[in-house]
Structures are given as C-alpha cells and as structure tokens.
Design a protein around this motif. Structure first.
Motif, short mmCIF file in Angstrom:
data_model
loop_
_atom_site.label_atom_id
_atom_site.label_comp_id
_atom_site.label_asym_id
_atom_site.label_seq_id
_atom_site.Cartn_x
_atom_site.Cartn_y
_atom_site.Cartn_z
N VAL A 1 -41.01 -9.66 37.07
CA VAL A 1 -40.99 -10.27 35.74
C VAL A 1 -40.02 -11.45 35.78
N PRO A 2 -40.31 -12.50 35.02
CA PRO A 2 -39.34 -13.60 34.96
C PRO A 2 -38.13 -13.17 34.12
N VAL A 3 -36.94 -13.51 34.60
CA VAL A 3 -35.71 -13.20 33.87
C VAL A 3 -35.03 -14.54 33.57
N PHE A 4 -34.59 -14.72 32.31
CA PHE A 4 -34.15 -16.02 31.83
C PHE A 4 -32.67 -16.00 31.43
N TRP A 5 -31.91 -16.89 32.04
CA TRP A 5 -30.49 -17.03 31.69
C TRP A 5 -30.26 -18.37 30.99
N ALA A 6 -29.31 -18.44 30.09
CA ALA A 6 -28.93 -19.71 29.47
C ALA A 6 -28.47 -20.68 30.54
N CYS A 7 -28.65 -21.98 30.28
CA CYS A 7 -28.41 -23.00 31.29
C CYS A 7 -27.55 -24.13 30.72
N GLY A 8 -26.70 -24.66 31.57
CA GLY A 8 -25.79 -25.74 31.17
C GLY A 8 -26.47 -27.09 31.01
N VAL A 9 -27.82 -27.11 31.13
CA VAL A 9 -28.55 -28.33 30.80
C VAL A 9 -28.82 -28.38 29.29
N THR A 10 -28.55 -27.28 28.60
CA THR A 10 -28.73 -27.22 27.15
C THR A 10 -28.08 -28.40 26.42
N PRO A 11 -26.86 -28.82 26.78
CA PRO A 11 -26.26 -29.95 26.06
C PRO A 11 -27.11 -31.22 26.15
N GLN A 12 -27.89 -31.38 27.19
CA GLN A 12 -28.66 -32.61 27.33
C GLN A 12 -29.74 -32.71 26.25
N VAL A 13 -30.25 -31.55 25.81
CA VAL A 13 -31.18 -31.55 24.68
C VAL A 13 -30.44 -31.96 23.41
N ALA A 14 -29.24 -31.38 23.22
CA ALA A 14 -28.44 -31.70 22.02
C ALA A 14 -28.01 -33.17 22.01
N ILE A 15 -27.78 -33.72 23.18
CA ILE A 15 -27.38 -35.14 23.29
C ILE A 15 -28.55 -36.05 22.92
N ARG A 16 -29.75 -35.66 23.34
CA ARG A 16 -30.93 -36.43 22.96
C ARG A 16 -31.09 -36.45 21.44
N ASN A 17 -30.71 -35.32 20.80
CA ASN A 17 -30.82 -35.25 19.34
C ASN A 17 -29.68 -35.98 18.64
N ALA A 18 -28.47 -35.86 19.18
CA ALA A 18 -27.29 -36.44 18.51
C ALA A 18 -27.24 -37.96 18.66
N LYS A 19 -27.81 -38.46 19.74
CA LYS A 19 -27.90 -39.91 19.97
C LYS A 19 -26.55 -40.62 19.98
N PRO A 20 -25.58 -40.16 20.76
CA PRO A 20 -24.34 -40.94 20.89
C PRO A 20 -24.66 -42.27 21.60
N PRO A 21 -23.88 -43.32 21.33
CA PRO A 21 -24.17 -44.62 21.95
C PRO A 21 -24.22 -44.53 23.47
N ILE A 22 -23.33 -43.71 24.04
CA ILE A 22 -23.42 -43.46 25.48
C ILE A 22 -23.02 -42.03 25.77
N CYS A 23 -23.69 -41.44 26.71
CA CYS A 23 -23.33 -40.11 27.21
C CYS A 23 -23.78 -40.06 28.66
N ILE A 24 -22.94 -39.47 29.50
CA ILE A 24 -23.27 -39.36 30.93
C ILE A 24 -23.24 -37.88 31.29
N THR A 25 -24.28 -37.44 31.99
CA THR A 25 -24.32 -36.04 32.44
C THR A 25 -24.62 -36.00 33.94
N HIS A 26 -24.51 -34.82 34.52
CA HIS A 26 -25.03 -34.60 35.87
C HIS A 26 -26.55 -34.52 35.79
N ALA A 27 -27.24 -34.75 36.90
CA ALA A 27 -28.67 -34.47 36.98
C ALA A 27 -28.83 -32.97 37.27
N PRO A 28 -29.81 -32.32 36.62
CA PRO A 28 -29.95 -30.87 36.79
C PRO A 28 -29.97 -30.44 38.25
N GLY A 29 -29.09 -29.48 38.59
CA GLY A 29 -29.02 -28.97 39.96
C GLY A 29 -28.05 -29.73 40.85
N LYS A 30 -27.55 -30.87 40.36
CA LYS A 30 -26.60 -31.67 41.14
C LYS A 30 -25.26 -31.65 40.40
#
Lengths: 266, 266
Positions: free
Chosen positions: B223-252
């Motif tokens: 069965v697939p087992v799902f854990w929360a992921c630290g890429v979650t903020p990138q969705v919130a950043i897309r919504n919040a639209k700060p003038p600039i935000c820098i993140t890691h690329a997923p997995g890097k």
C-alpha cells in the motif's frame, strides 16, 4: 476522601464478587475502565511447561502477565483475593482438544495439579484509544470485539501449534496511524497491530462473520485494523489436545487489580 | 584513528564543497547517510515573520530546524562554514509566486534583508527505515522520492496558505506498521505518516505521475504510505506571491553537520 486508585480497586473487587456469585455473567469489555483484564488458560502441570514455552515463542499473541503456583487458584500478583475457579464470567472446558462445555465456575473440576496462566488483552489499550478520541467501534456499539482466525502461523512449541486469532477495529487511515502509535505503548496487551487493510491477505473471508465476538459497522473510508488476540491459545489447545484445558470465553475476562497504564512502556 | 563522527563531518564538508563548486548538481538522497538534510526557504525579512508563523502552525509539514539572522547566509547551528547562497545543488527562484528560474547558486540575487529557513526532511528517517530492513523503494531504485500535492489543507498564516505536499513510499501493511513506529520517533523530520492506502482520499489521482521526484514500483500487496513533505512551503509561496523567494529544488537539499539520530525523540 478515597483516592482514585482505591475507588478502582473497590470496583474491581466488587465486579469479581458479582462474577463469583453469578450476578454478572456477560462480557467484561468496557467494565471498570482503567483496570487490566486478562485472557485465561488453565492446564495440568505436565502440559504447563510446553504452554509456557509456546507463550515465550509467541509474545505478541500470548503476552504472559501471570502464572499461578501448581494447584493454586489464587493469583496474588494480579489482584487481592482472586479465585481462578470462580472469577471469570464464563469458562470453556476443552477435553482432548474439543470444547465439551461452557460453565460459570470450575470448582468441581479443579485439579490439584492445575496451573493457571493469565495473558494480556487488547481491552487494556481500548481505554487509551478512547482517551485519544479513537473509541473502538465495539465500545461505541456496546458489543464484544470482532475476533477472527487467520492464516498467520504461530511458532509451535511442543504439542502446541496453530494460527493466530486477531481482534479487528475499523479506523480511517489517519486514525489507524494514531492507533498504531498508541497501542505500540502496550506490548503486554498485544501492542501494535499485525495487519491492516485486505482481510483476505491474512485468511479472513468475511468481516461480517467473526469467528468469536460480534460484527461491528465499518464505515466508508475506514480500513479494518487487526491486532493479535489472547484467544490464539484456544486454537493451539484444540491442536495439542491436552486431556483437559479450561479457558475463559472470548470477551469474558479475568478483571485484575493492575492498572492498564502499568502495562504501558512509555 | 578518526572517530565515526569526524569522518561523517569530513564527508558533509566535502559534499558541501562539491556542491558549492558545482561538481555535484544532482539529488542528495542517500548521500552521507547519517547526516541530516534540510529543505530550504529564503525570503525577505518583511515576509519572514509570516512564514515563521506558517511553520509554527504546520509543524508536521514544516518542522523548522534552523533560521538565519537577517541578511546572514551562514547557518552555524546546522554546520561549519555553510553558505546558503552556494550549498544547495539546485535553487528555484520564485518571483510574485511564479517559478521563474532554476540555478546552481544565488550569490548575485542574494539580498541584505534575506532570511533563510531550513526545515527537516524525511530523508532523515530513511536511514532508520533502512537499518530496520525497510529500505524505502526510492533508495532501492536509486531515484528521487515520489512527491504529490494533496487536498490536505495547511493552516493558513497571513498570506501563506495551500495544500500539503507528501512523499510516498510503498510497503506491505506489516512493514507499514513498523515504518509508522520508526518514523514516529522523528517529529522534526515529518514524523509518522499522514495517510496510507487510497490515494484518491487525499486528492492524488495517479501514483505513477508524481508532481515532483520520480515514480517508484509498487508491488502486489503493498500500500502507498504518505508522509508530509518539506516541499509544502513551495505551494504556500506560490499562493502568497512574495516579490522574491528562493527554495531548494525538490530532492536537492542542504546537507547539514547534524546527525539524523539527533532528531529522534526516543
């Protein structure tokens, strides 16, 4: 003012007296919440060592919490004034591996060579589940927990062998994850589940027809979660065929003076 | 003779240097096993407090393990000589909530008002899973972990809101139960799973098409087992639209000098 503990001990003593005098003959699930309940197996001494080894090899399904002296029907480490001949609401009597009768006391068939075993029971973690907002469906519906024989083999010991019996409680996956965390704390009450999801994968064909206990409602988006059960020895006893063996009836347990929380490792 | 810890610290320093000098540009999964890796979010100071609150309200998906001083690109509590402008193999740059570029360093766009956040990552418990005989499929198949956007809402904070991103690892139910126990010990690395079983129930339509990372094999009876992921903020950043935000690329990720085991609460 009485302490919470002394109130609890009065309640367990009262319930055992009610059972002893046959005014309580039903299941013990949900009674005197906070007090540990146990599965019971009584065997002649010349079968007891093999059964002790069976429990040692199968600690998840058969977590030993008490063993009497040979011929003694008290169990001082589990409670004041326990009488193993009277203090279970319903006994099953197996002769040569066949259940031949069910009775409310065993005084007249007690033997001087008998040894009584008490095994932890999943009722001990039901209180912790309820306190976490995860009240088991059998408690909500005020019925006995569903129990099923599976295809999960126990580790044989001497003449004792057979498959594992499980209890089933349905939860949503999110709640099942929390329930796994909570029950992990109670290794002497069967601990974490053995399985969740597909009943067929562990040899269960129909969740609406438990082998022991009662069926419960399974709601949309819930999955069945399966814990090892202290009825497992009764399968092994049917296979081992001792001349006599006495057990509790599923769901009708020994009520002890030990706190459920005393079983928690964390 | 060097201690295991000093060997590890040499390996993390070497890997960060390789990343800094662009000789390692790939995923960091499975590298320097035992060293904690972190998700990265870099924001201007006037957006940082709101993001800090977002992390506080969503500790499972956004477990903060480090916050820099305003304008400082070092992170002394997480490692020696870390340079947040260079030490991630690939950065994503979001402007007004839109990912506009991916780059291997951010030295020329670093601002004096920037604050860097480092969040725990599920890679920290992958080592513990492997040691328990539960090697994650993505590690076995030497690919990036599968990541999916779900319908599980985060708790909004200021302008930050959005759904949770999860990682997925397949297990048999029996192994999933053990994996739940093991990952529970790592609350700062997302802890226990959020869900198992039906992907549709959390808004995932196709497990073979992850939103980030790579697809992995799911075997029969798993069965697939799902854990929360630290890429979650990138969705919130897309919504919040700060003038600039820098993140890691997923997995890097940022590779730190902290032991994964230091995150374990038990």
């Amino acid at each position: 003012m009485k302490s919470a503990l002394s109130t609890l001990l009065q309640q367990t003593a009262d319930l055992r007296q009610a059972i002893r005098h046959k005014s309580h003959t039903g299941v013990t699930s949900g009674l005197v919440q906070g007090a540990m309940q146990g599965n019971v197996v009584i065997l002649p001494a010349d079968w007891a060592n093999e059964f002790l080894l069976f429990c040692q090899k199968n600690p998840v399904s058969c977590p030993l919490i008490g063993v009497s002296e040979v011929g003694r029907y008290d169990m001082p480490e589990l409670g004041h004034d326990i009488d193993m001949r009277h203090d279970i609401p319903e006994y099953y009597v197996y002769r040569d591996g066949v259940k031949v009768e069910s009775r409310s006391d065993i005084e007249d068939i007690w033997q001087d060579d008998m040894v009584a075993f008490v095994l932890g029971c999943s009722f001990s973690f039901e209180n912790a589940l309820s306190q976490a907002g995860l009240t088991p469906r059998n408690v909500e519906e005020a019925v006995n927990v569903s129990m099923f024989e599976t295809n999960i083999e126990t580790v044989p010991a001497g003449r004792f062998f057979g498959n594992t019996v499980v209890t089933m409680r349905p939860y949503t996956p999110k709640d099942a994850i929390r329930a796994i965390q909570i029950t992990t704390r109670f290794p002497k009450a069967h601990g974490a589940p053995l399985h969740f999801g597909s009943p067929q994968d562990i040899g269960i064909s129909d969740l609406s027809k438990p082998d022991y206990g009662d069926a419960v409602t399974i709601n949309d988006k819930e999955v069945p979660v399966f814990w090892a059960c202290g009825v497992t020895p009764q399968v092994a006893i049917r296979n081992a065929k001792p001349p006599i063996c006495i057990t509790h009836a599923p769901g009708k347990m020994l009520v002890t003076d030990i706190l459920d929380t005393a079983l928690a490792v964390l």
